[in-house]
Design a protein around this motif. Structure first.
Motif, PDB file in Angstrom:
ATOM      1  N   VAL A 182       0.912  -0.862  -0.020  1.00 21.54           N
ATOM      2  CA  VAL A 182      -0.290  -0.089   0.029  1.00 21.54           C
ATOM      3  C   VAL A 182       0.877   0.483   0.262  1.00 21.54           C
ATOM      4  CG1 VAL A 182      -1.710   1.654   0.826  1.00 21.54           C
ATOM      5  CG2 VAL A 182      -1.815  -1.678   1.637  1.00 21.54           C
ATOM      6  N   VAL A 183       0.499   2.022  -0.923  1.00 21.83           N
ATOM      7  CA  VAL A 183       1.316   3.093  -1.325  1.00 21.83           C
ATOM      8  C   VAL A 183       0.576   4.265  -1.119  1.00 21.83           C
ATOM      9  CG1 VAL A 183       3.331   4.429  -2.729  1.00 21.83           C
ATOM     10  CG2 VAL A 183       3.150   2.288  -1.967  1.00 21.83           C
ATOM     11  N   LEU A 184       0.488   4.895   0.130  1.00 27.07           N
ATOM     12  CA  LEU A 184       0.380   6.632  -0.041  1.00 27.07           C
ATOM     13  C   LEU A 184       0.512   7.972  -0.588  1.00 27.07           C
ATOM     14  CD1 LEU A 184      -2.843   8.016   0.652  1.00 27.07           C
ATOM     15  CD2 LEU A 184      -1.625   9.162   2.677  1.00 27.07           C
ATOM     16  N   THR A 185       0.036   8.845  -1.789  1.00 29.20           N
ATOM     17  CA  THR A 185       0.810   9.623  -2.616  1.00 29.20           C
ATOM     18  C   THR A 185       0.020  10.981  -2.646  1.00 29.20           C
ATOM     19  OG1 THR A 185      -0.093   9.540  -4.964  1.00 29.20           O
ATOM     20  CG2 THR A 185       2.042   8.122  -4.314  1.00 29.20           C
ATOM     21  N   THR A 186       0.889  12.211  -3.018  1.00 29.13           N
ATOM     22  CA  THR A 186       0.287  13.456  -2.799  1.00 29.13           C
ATOM     23  C   THR A 186      -0.757  13.396  -4.119  1.00 29.13           C
ATOM     24  OG1 THR A 186       2.221  14.277  -3.775  1.00 29.13           O
ATOM     25  CG2 THR A 186       2.217  14.239  -1.791  1.00 29.13           C
ATOM     26  N   GLU A 187      -1.482  14.447  -4.266  1.00 30.84           N
ATOM     27  CA  GLU A 187      -2.275  14.568  -5.917  1.00 30.84           C
ATOM     28  C   GLU A 187      -0.744  14.612  -7.192  1.00 30.84           C
ATOM     29  OE1 GLU A 187      -5.670  16.487  -7.213  1.00 30.84           O
ATOM     30  OE2 GLU A 187      -5.065  17.629  -6.172  1.00 30.84           O
ATOM     31  N   SER A 188       0.026  14.820  -6.807  1.00 28.54           N
ATOM     32  CA  SER A 188       0.819  14.683  -8.296  1.00 28.54           C
ATOM     33  C   SER A 188       1.631  13.782  -7.787  1.00 28.54           C
ATOM     34  CB  SER A 188       1.859  16.305  -7.635  1.00 28.54           C
ATOM     35  OG  SER A 188       2.912  16.137  -6.382  1.00 28.54           O
ATOM     36  N   ARG A 190       3.497  12.193  -5.318  1.00 29.48           N
ATOM     37  CA  ARG A 190       5.180  12.375  -4.255  1.00 29.48           C
ATOM     38  C   ARG A 190       4.861  11.167  -3.273  1.00 29.48           C
ATOM     39  NH1 ARG A 190       6.264  14.463   0.449  1.00 29.48           N
ATOM     40  NH2 ARG A 190       5.004  16.414   0.506  1.00 29.48           N
ATOM     41  N   THR A 191       5.356  10.101  -3.231  1.00 32.88           N
ATOM     42  CA  THR A 191       5.154   9.405  -2.148  1.00 32.88           C
ATOM     43  C   THR A 191       4.939   9.545  -0.411  1.00 32.88           C
ATOM     44  OG1 THR A 191       6.101   7.479  -3.201  1.00 32.88           O
ATOM     45  CG2 THR A 191       5.876   7.492  -0.995  1.00 32.88           C
ATOM     46  N   LEU A 192       4.256   8.982  -0.291  1.00 33.19           N
ATOM     47  CA  LEU A 192       4.255   9.532   1.371  1.00 33.19           C
ATOM     48  C   LEU A 192       4.316   8.109   2.721  1.00 33.19           C
ATOM     49  CD1 LEU A 192       1.079  12.427   1.285  1.00 33.19           C
ATOM     50  CD2 LEU A 192       3.360  12.945   1.871  1.00 33.19           C
ATOM     51  N   TYR A 193       4.112   8.212   2.051  1.00 30.59           N
ATOM     52  CA  TYR A 193       3.618   7.049   3.322  1.00 30.59           C
ATOM     53  C   TYR A 193       3.899   5.441   2.324  1.00 30.59           C
ATOM     54  CZ  TYR A 193       2.097   9.910   6.664  1.00 30.59           C
ATOM     55  OH  TYR A 193       2.466  10.536   7.138  1.00 30.59           O
TER      56      TYR A 193
END
Length: 520
Positions: A182-188, A190-193
């Protein structure tokens, strides 16, 4: 249902095991199982602080083989395992490597409610794999039992220490539950977690980021470099900020329900722990109540020690651009009168839940105080006497269905109660049924207005609907002398054959006045 430590004791591989300490933690939820033989408690402590190696919710298997006689190391290890959210310890080979569970260890585990389960003593033929297979089988079967995944996630994270309650922990729990990365990114993009499954795939976010500019719909795309792997993308919207959640899954297609539940878990985590303010729990509990999600509501209220069962009243504030400062002001005033207060902005309104306010004078005082701290023009709706959260939801739906009608029927009001909304609903339903239904009620007004006067019906509507049959207030609204109002009301009463406003004779008269205003 959810797999708890207690439920593990019914498995064949653990049938002869016994709980030697920490029985107070048997209801903790088990998300997975792991094996740990290191006695380097300082290493575990470093991982606990960094939240890197352990996801929380694990039942840990050990034989203390590398520190069988080091009670201090065992003591510190258990303390740190508990701190990072592990739910218990299964100890093998007691009597062989560890001669016995030390009393200091037992006392610590009892104090921490950290279960220690001892496998049958003096048996060298026991195998970790038997318990691992049994436990994982039970967990997988539970995941297909039908209970919403979000409930399990919230229950699991609620058992962790505050420092473990983070977005990253939620990501790891989701990954563990789905057996997917599972990967969470910004709308653009960029990976956050990142939460990789299995852990050997750490760094998978670098491949995932390549999909940021790729057109993706509801269906998955093939994920390169892995056999039978698919990647899903879902949008996560939190307080005006957009995120992208990617899930990389191998094998069977992932269900839409699980994908939605994963998004919900991440959204809640971001809202609760993704900012320095750490606010948002109230709006999530409000949403759970008003959308009829009792399990989610109970999990959240338990996590934050909010006594939702005591909620007896709901206030709804509508109008203007209500924001966080208004919420704080509402909470401050409500806390002067109530023990339980839960309030936040919900769908452009402020919702306030409180426990019972016994005296009407206190309700009036709170209403006055709230009027003073809220912007001019805000309308208040007050509902009370709830027996359960279903009553709360019914009141909320009643408010939503009839609020606009109530404003038309009672235009001078800034405070409404259940009876006002029920009355507005009755008038609205009659109008919606059509002309025949409407005419049946308006006939009584034609009896009043059968002559040349154009003043009687407007006077009657103000007298009944706006001033609670107060002659002086009616006169003030009409800019006439009160004797004029008295004369008009007496004239109306003579034509009706009963005093205007007396009940129950005037019941249909009230409805007729309400319908008239809806039709104007």
């Amino acid at each position: 249902m959810s797999v708890t430590v207690k439920s593990l004791l019914k498995l064949p591989s653990l049938a002869n095991a016994r709980v030697v300490a920490g029985a107070g933690g048997l209801d903790k939820i088990v998300s997975t199982v792991s094996v740990l033989e290191t006695m380097d408690y300082q290493l575990v402590d470093e991982q606990a602080l960094g939240n890197k190696a352990f996801t929380g919710g694990e039942i840990v298997i050990t034989g203390f083989v590398n520190g069988a006689e080091d009670v201090e190391a065992q003591f510190n290890l258990i303390k740190n395992l508990s701190a990072i959210g592990e739910v218990g310890l299964i100890v093998y080979y007691v009597g062989i490597f560890v001669k016995k569970i030390d009393p200091e260890i037992i006392k610590l585990a009892d104090d921490l409610d950290f279960p220690i389960i001892s496998m049958p003593e003096n048996q060298i033929n026991l195998r970790y794999g038997e318990a691992i297979n049994d436990i994982m089988g039970l967990i997988v079967r539970d995941q297909f039992s039908g209970e919403p995944m979000i409930v399990n996630l919230l229950e699991s994270i609620s058992k962790l220490s505050p420092r473990q309650q983070t977005v990253e922990t939620m990501m790891r729990l989701i990954s563990n539950r789905l057996r997917a990365s599972v990967v969470l990114t910004t709308e653009s993009g960029r990976t956050l977690y990142e939460a990789a499954w299995p852990s050997e795939l750490a760094g998978i976010h670098q491949q995932v980021e390549k999909f940021a500019e790729v057109e993706m719909g509801a269906e998955p795309l093939d994920f390169p470099g892995m056999d039978d792997a698919s990647i899903y993308r879902r949008e996560v919207h939190v307080s005006g900020t957009n995120y992208k959640l990617y899930i990389v899954n191998v094998g069977q297609e992932m269900s839409q329900i699980n994908l939605q539940q994963a998004v919900e878990g991440v959204r809640i985590a971001i809202k609760l722990w993704g900012s320095s303010e750490g606010t948002g729990i109230a709006s999530e509990i409000i949403d759970a109540i008003l959308t009829d999600q009792p399990l989610k509501m109970r999990s959240l209220s338990s996590m934050f020690e909010l006594d939702i069962a005591s909620v007896d009243s709901m206030w709804i504030f509508t109008g203007c651009d209500l924001g966080p400062e208004d919420v704080r002001n509402v909470a401050a005033e409500a806390n002067k009168f109530c023990s339980t207060v839960c309030t936040d902005v919900y769908k452009e309104r402020i919702i306030l839940f409180t426990d019972t306010i016994r005296k009407k004078a206190d309700v009036d005082a709170l209403r006055t105080n709230l009027s003073a701290v809220l912007p001019h023009g805000v309308k208040m709706c007050y509902y009370t006497g709830f027996r359960n959260t279903r009553d709360v939801r019914r009141a909320y739906l009643l408010n939503g269905e009839n609020y606009d009608s109530a404003l038309k029927i009672l235009p001078g009001r800034d405070f409404f109660m259940r009876g006002d909304m029920e009355f507005a609903g009755k008038c609205r339903e009659i109008v919606e049924k059509g002309n025949e239904s409407v005419e049946g009620y308006l006939r009584v007004l034609r009896v009043i207005d059968e002559t040349d006067s154009n003043d009687l019906i407007p006077t009657l509507c103000i007298y009944l609907l706006d001033t609670d049959r107060n002659v002086q207030k009616t006169a003030d609204k009409l800019f006439v002398h009160k004797n004029t109002v008295k004369y008009r009301i007496n004239t109306i009463s003579d034509r009706l054959g009963f005093h205007a406003g007396s009940m129950p004779e005037s019941m249909n008269l009230y409805i007729a006045c309400g319908i008239r205003r809806l039709l104007l």
